[in-house]
Write a protein that holds these residues in place. Structure first.
Motif, PDB file in Angstrom:
ATOM      1  N   SER A  79       8.976   3.368   0.426  1.00 21.84           N
ATOM      2  CA  SER A  79       8.864   3.351   1.878  1.00 21.84           C
ATOM      3  C   SER A  79      10.225   3.096   2.521  1.00 21.84           C
ATOM      4  CB  SER A  79       7.869   2.272   2.301  1.00 21.84           C
ATOM      5  OG  SER A  79       7.844   2.135   3.697  1.00 21.84           O
ATOM      6  N   ILE A 144       2.088   2.334   4.393  1.00 21.00           N
ATOM      7  CA  ILE A 144       3.404   2.849   4.780  1.00 21.00           C
ATOM      8  C   ILE A 144       3.454   3.127   6.277  1.00 21.00           C
ATOM      9  CG2 ILE A 144       4.997   4.804   4.561  1.00 21.00           C
ATOM     10  CD1 ILE A 144       4.158   4.979   1.611  1.00 21.00           C
ATOM     11  N   PRO A 168      10.510  -3.824   3.772  1.00 24.90           N
ATOM     12  CA  PRO A 168       9.402  -3.090   3.168  1.00 24.90           C
ATOM     13  C   PRO A 168       8.963  -3.683   1.817  1.00 24.90           C
ATOM     14  CG  PRO A 168      10.974  -1.544   4.054  1.00 24.90           C
ATOM     15  CD  PRO A 168      11.614  -2.911   4.110  1.00 24.90           C
ATOM     16  N   SER A 172       5.322  -5.302   0.924  1.00 27.24           N
ATOM     17  CA  SER A 172       4.570  -4.821  -0.231  1.00 27.24           C
ATOM     18  C   SER A 172       4.199  -5.947  -1.170  1.00 27.24           C
ATOM     19  CB  SER A 172       5.369  -3.745  -0.979  1.00 27.24           C
ATOM     20  OG  SER A 172       5.496  -2.601  -0.174  1.00 27.24           O
TER      21      SER A 172
END
Length: 176
Positions: A79, A144, A168, A172
């Motif tokens: 991402s 995403i 990101p 996650s």
């Protein structure tokens, strides 16, 4: 021409972007833009293809993620590579997916095969099968695209850039 259109679509959306404004941004005549793309919709289709190719490249590169870090961390890394460094791509996708049109539904539908391939590749790399193989690509896209679509309202509440170098992956990791 495609870059100029991408930037205008990302900043103003499709309804507010004319062939004339695209031509002016690219330093070309409106007739040349119309001759080459036919219409604003033709230009949009060209930008969609470019966006899909960029995203597809990154998903094909999932083999470069580190095994053992977990599929969600790997997803954060991908991402970041796709969206983190490209505010125009983020703005384009935001406008394209939020406009509630047949073209936006088609673009989302065209993103799904890449997400399916990505979830399969992450399963291979990490040796973990997705519990719901049909739902996994949708969830991957939600994880995403959620931050991308909400970036403008979330950013004022964050201490660092929403798509900064670590953000990101950190988001996650929180999903594990």
């Amino acid at each position: 021409m495609r870059e100029a259109a991408s930037e205008l679509f990302a900043e103003h959306g499709f309804a507010a972007t004319s062939t004339r404004s695209m031509a002016a941004a690219a330093g070309l005549s409106p007739a040349l833009v119309t001759r080459h793309f036919g219409s604003t919709q033709g230009q949009r289709a060209a930008v969609d293809e470019y966006v899909l190719d960029r995203i597809g490249e990154q998903l094909r590169d999932l083999g470069s993620v580190e095994p053992g870090r977990g599929p969600m961390v790997s997803l954060g890394e991908v991402s970041d590579r796709v969206l983190g460094a490209d505010p125009v791509l983020r703005g384009y996708l935001r406008h394209a997916l939020l406009e509630d049109s047949a073209a936006s539904a088609e673009l989302f539908g065209r993103l799904l095969p890449g997400a399916r391939a990505g979830t399969e590749r992450l399963s291979e790399v990490h040796g973990e099968q997705a519990p719901d193989e049909e739902g996994a690509p949708f969830q991957m896209r939600c994880l995403i695209l959620g931050p991308l679509l909400l970036e403008r309202v979330m950013q004022p509440n964050l201490d660092e850039p929403m798509f900064g170098p670590e953000a990101p992956a950190r988001r996650s990791e929180a999903n594990q």
